[in-house]
Design a protein around this motif. Structure first.
Motif, short mmCIF file in Angstrom:
data_model
loop_
_atom_site.label_atom_id
_atom_site.label_comp_id
_atom_site.label_asym_id
_atom_site.label_seq_id
_atom_site.Cartn_x
_atom_site.Cartn_y
_atom_site.Cartn_z
N SER A 12 -23.25 -21.24 -13.21
CA SER A 12 -22.07 -20.97 -14.04
C SER A 12 -21.51 -19.57 -13.82
N ASN A 13 -21.45 -19.16 -12.55
CA ASN A 13 -20.91 -17.83 -12.26
C ASN A 13 -19.39 -17.80 -12.27
N LEU A 26 -15.07 -22.86 -17.57
CA LEU A 26 -16.27 -22.42 -18.29
C LEU A 26 -15.92 -22.33 -19.76
N ASP A 27 -16.76 -22.91 -20.62
CA ASP A 27 -16.51 -22.80 -22.06
C ASP A 27 -17.03 -21.47 -22.58
N ALA A 28 -16.87 -21.22 -23.84
CA ALA A 28 -17.25 -19.95 -24.46
C ALA A 28 -18.74 -19.66 -24.34
N ASP A 29 -19.54 -20.70 -24.18
CA ASP A 29 -20.98 -20.53 -24.04
C ASP A 29 -21.42 -20.40 -22.58
N GLY A 30 -20.45 -20.45 -21.65
CA GLY A 30 -20.76 -20.31 -20.24
C GLY A 30 -21.13 -21.59 -19.53
N PRO A 54 -21.85 -19.88 -4.54
CA PRO A 54 -23.00 -19.25 -3.87
C PRO A 54 -24.25 -20.12 -3.84
N THR A 55 -24.36 -21.09 -4.73
CA THR A 55 -25.54 -21.96 -4.75
C THR A 55 -25.28 -23.32 -4.12
N ARG A 56 -24.06 -23.53 -3.64
CA ARG A 56 -23.65 -24.80 -3.02
C ARG A 56 -23.88 -25.97 -3.97
N ALA A 57 -23.54 -25.76 -5.23
CA ALA A 57 -23.73 -26.79 -6.25
C ALA A 57 -22.61 -27.83 -6.28
#
Length: 63
Positions: A12-13, A26-30, A54-57
């Motif tokens: 969640s970057n 991204l919501d308020a909680d990330g 960066p994590t290839r997700a």
């Protein structure tokens, strides 16, 4: 185009949000939320988002 996010890899970057804000959020909680079947006009931005991850997700299935 079908988008998938591997939440085991996702940190969640938010780089995907910068590349394709019409698809990723991204919501308020990330926590990441996304549109799995984005409009064709977003295809290039989604590809950019997948490359930026960066994590290839993010994976994309294209017909």
């Amino acid at each position: 185009m079908r988008v998938r996010v591997d939440f085991e890899k996702c940190q969640s970057n938010g780089l995907c949000v910068l590349s394709a804000p019409e698809v990723f959020d991204l919501d308020a909680d990330g926590y990441l939320h996304y549109e799995p079947d984005p409009d064709a006009s977003s295809a290039d931005a989604v590809r950019d988002a997948a490359q930026a991850c960066p994590t290839r997700a993010i994976s994309i299935d294209e017909p």
